[in-house]
Scaffold this active site. Structure first.
Site, PDB file in Angstrom:
ATOM      1  N   HIS A  89      46.955  56.679  -1.564  1.00  0.00           N
ATOM      2  CA  HIS A  89      47.922  56.201  -2.561  1.00  0.00           C
ATOM      3  C   HIS A  89      47.915  57.000  -3.854  1.00  0.00           C
ATOM      4  CE1 HIS A  89      44.337  54.370  -4.236  1.00  0.00           C
ATOM      5  NE2 HIS A  89      44.995  54.231  -5.367  1.00  0.00           N
TER       6      HIS A  89
HETATM    7  C1  UD1 Z   1      47.156  51.562  -9.357  1.00  0.00           C
HETATM    8  C2  UD1 Z   1      46.106  52.268 -10.224  1.00  0.00           C
HETATM    9  C3  UD1 Z   1      45.151  53.044  -9.343  1.00  0.00           C
HETATM   10  C4  UD1 Z   1      44.559  52.152  -8.281  1.00  0.00           C
HETATM   11  C5  UD1 Z   1      45.675  51.504  -7.499  1.00  0.00           C
HETATM   12  C6  UD1 Z   1      45.160  50.577  -6.434  1.00  0.00           C
HETATM   13  C7  UD1 Z   1      46.794  53.012 -12.453  1.00  0.00           C
HETATM   14  C8  UD1 Z   1      47.180  54.186 -13.255  1.00  0.00           C
HETATM   15  N1  UD1 Z   1      46.721  53.210 -11.127  1.00  0.00           N
HETATM   16  O1  UD1 Z   1      47.897  52.576  -8.707  1.00  0.00           O
HETATM   17  O2  UD1 Z   1      44.095  53.561 -10.135  1.00  0.00           O
HETATM   18  O3  UD1 Z   1      43.728  52.926  -7.442  1.00  0.00           O
HETATM   19  O4  UD1 Z   1      46.484  50.757  -8.404  1.00  0.00           O
HETATM   20  O5  UD1 Z   1      46.214  50.046  -5.673  1.00  0.00           O
HETATM   21  O6  UD1 Z   1      46.550  51.956 -12.996  1.00  0.00           O
HETATM   22  N2  UD1 Z   1      54.028  48.117  -6.135  1.00  0.00           N
HETATM   23  C9  UD1 Z   1      54.457  47.097  -5.336  1.00  0.00           C
HETATM   24  N3  UD1 Z   1      53.798  45.900  -5.402  1.00  0.00           N
HETATM   25  C10 UD1 Z   1      52.742  45.691  -6.224  1.00  0.00           C
HETATM   26  C11 UD1 Z   1      52.316  46.741  -7.044  1.00  0.00           C
HETATM   27  C12 UD1 Z   1      52.955  47.950  -6.975  1.00  0.00           C
HETATM   28  O7  UD1 Z   1      55.394  47.230  -4.574  1.00  0.00           O
HETATM   29  O8  UD1 Z   1      52.183  44.586  -6.238  1.00  0.00           O
HETATM   30  C13 UD1 Z   1      54.709  49.414  -6.046  1.00  0.00           C
HETATM   31  C14 UD1 Z   1      55.712  49.639  -7.134  1.00  0.00           C
HETATM   32  O9  UD1 Z   1      56.782  50.346  -6.603  1.00  0.00           O
HETATM   33  C15 UD1 Z   1      54.957  50.522  -8.112  1.00  0.00           C
HETATM   34  C16 UD1 Z   1      54.071  51.331  -7.184  1.00  0.00           C
HETATM   35  O10 UD1 Z   1      53.733  50.444  -6.130  1.00  0.00           O
HETATM   36  O11 UD1 Z   1      55.830  51.276  -8.878  1.00  0.00           O
HETATM   37  C17 UD1 Z   1      52.813  51.831  -7.810  1.00  0.00           C
HETATM   38  O12 UD1 Z   1      52.100  50.769  -8.450  1.00  0.00           O
HETATM   39  P1  UD1 Z   1      51.241  51.058  -9.781  1.00  0.00           P
HETATM   40  O13 UD1 Z   1      50.507  49.832 -10.185  1.00  0.00           O
HETATM   41  O14 UD1 Z   1      52.094  51.713 -10.792  1.00  0.00           O
HETATM   42  O15 UD1 Z   1      50.219  52.169  -9.324  1.00  0.00           O
HETATM   43  P2  UD1 Z   1      49.303  52.236  -8.046  1.00  0.00           P
HETATM   44  O16 UD1 Z   1      49.703  53.438  -7.274  1.00  0.00           O
HETATM   45  O17 UD1 Z   1      49.230  50.933  -7.325  1.00  0.00           O
END
Ligand code: UD1
Length: 374
Positions: free
Chosen positions: A218
């Site tokens: 991821h």
């Molecule tokens: C975040 C953390 C990362 C961690 C990871 C674990 C930061 C900078 N990154 O990355 O360190 O390893 O979480 O998962 O804080 N989304 C969903 N549902 C959710 C959450 C996210 O669909 O419940 C999707 C959204 O499109 C979002 C994307 O996933 O834009 C990324 O989520 P985000 O929290 O921005 O970063 P992660 O890649 O999850």
């Protein structure tokens, strides 16, 4: 320094702590703190969920599996660019800190919720306690590295998981008496829930009989760039000819994978809950991952881990554990895969990754906030 936080002898109110969690890898780190403080009248711990992760599979299911208390505050910050997400959390947590007036804010790990919680607290003169402080990948293209550096620059008490963190913090000028080795809270959760996970039947439910490998991916650097993702996929396809791979797909990765056609031996799954994922990890022949925490969990489970990155902020998992850096090219990943079979690592579990981290956190809190004899 610690003396300045001691509760006034005359004040018998419990020490108020705000504990911040928001993203999937936070929940298994805060659960053991709540377990250690449960029933202790000297502390009043309030959970704030920032809402960085919000899907049931990324958040709610972890509360169920880990037995976490429901958050007193849910900030519902949601997704967005780093600035948007961090800014939303910062804005939304400030009124909570004004209302609760905690003695300290505890932040864990390296996600955007970590740095936002620390910054809001620090600006209000509230003691910041960072759990998993001092880890460094030395790679500032990683959003998490920026979060780690920024958080540690304004932290008051540094609670560490491995000795490399102490060395990094001392090099950065942190006073030695602010650094406390507590061990690994994530491993507290693993040890507490492993039997339950093994009995969850996840392996039978999710895999066909026989050996398998487990994949998670991821990191933006790995999945947001199509050429990089194609490179990794090509290695996974090769490995899957010898070992079926099961891959619970993170939401960020799901959209990127939509255009790829993968062979039948790579099985895509929905994101798994904590117990199911732990069961799958424990049963796998190898784990291929770019996660931070999974490098630590595989070391404790004795499962070979190939980290699909060029660096790690958790060097103890390489020096003592079962982890290998596999890089991110097809060639480097296949080389590491072959090495892991021809010369398997006999991993050792790092000191203090023993299930007692929650209790050690409590001891640090007692010595920081409670006068002797209270
Ligand atoms: C975040 C953390 C990362 C961690 C990871 C674990 C930061 C900078 N990154 O990355 O360190 O390893 O979480 O998962 O804080 N989304 C969903 N549902 C959710 C959450 C996210 O669909 O419940 C999707 C959204 O499109 C979002 C994307 O996933 O834009 C990324 O989520 P985000 O929290 O921005 O970063 P992660 O890649 O999850």
């Amino acid at each position: 320094m610690i003396q300045s936080y001691l509760r006034m002898a005359a004040n018998k109110m419990p020490v108020k702590l705000v504990i911040v969690a928001g993203a999937r890898p936070n929940f298994m780190k805060v659960a053991p703190i709540f377990a250690a403080l449960a029933g202790d009248a000297d502390f009043d711990a309030v959970l704030v969920h920032t809402g960085q992760h919000y899907d049931h599979a990324m958040s709610g299911s972890f509360f169920d599996d880990l037995g976490l208390p429901q958050p007193k505050y849910h900030l519902e910050a949601g997704s967005g660019s780093h600035a948007q997400q961090t800014g939303e959390i910062l804005k939304r947590i400030e009124p909570v800190l004004i209302a609760e007036k905690p003695a300290a804010v505890i932040v864990v790990g390296d996600v955007n919720s970590t740095v936002a919680g620390a910054l809001a607290a620090s600006k209000m003169g509230i003691c910041v306690i960072h759990i998993e402080a001092g880890l460094r990948s030395w790679d500032r293209t990683m959003p998490e590295e920026i979060n780690r550096l920024a958080t540690d620059a304004i932290t008051d008490l540094y609670l560490i998981t491995e000795e490399s963190a102490r060395r990094n913090l001392l090099r950065e000028g942190v006073q030695p008496d602010r650094i406390h080795m507590v061990g690994n809270l994530m491993i507290d959760s693993l040890r507490r829930h492993l039997d339950q996970a093994l009995q969850s039947g996840a392996r039978e439910r999710l895999t066909r009989p026989g050996p398998y490998g487990l994949v998670t991916l991821h990191r933006p650097a790995n999945v947001d760039n199509p050429e990089q993702l194609t490179e990794i996929l090509s290695a996974l396809v090769e490995i899957s000819k010898e070992l079926p791979l099961y891959w619970p797909v993170h939401p960020r990765t799901r959209t990127r994978l939509a255009a790829s056609s993968l062979p039948d031996n790579i099985h895509l799954l929905e994101p798994l809950g904590y117990l199911d994922f732990l069961c799958m990890q424990a049963g796998s022949s190898v784990v291929l991952t770019d996660s931070g925490g999974i490098q630590e969990e595989t070391t404790v489970l004795g499962v070979p881990c190939l980290t699909l990155r060029d660096n790690t902020e958790r060097p103890v998992t390489i020096d003592s554990g079962t982890n290998r850096l596999a890089g991110t090219t097809r060639e480097s990943i296949l080389r590491a895969w072959n090495e892991s079979r021809t010369s398997p690592k006999q991993g050792m579990i790092p000191p203090y990754w023993d299930g007692g981290a929650g209790q050690r956190v409590k001891l640090v809190l007692r010595s920081a906030f409670l006068t002797e004899g209270q």
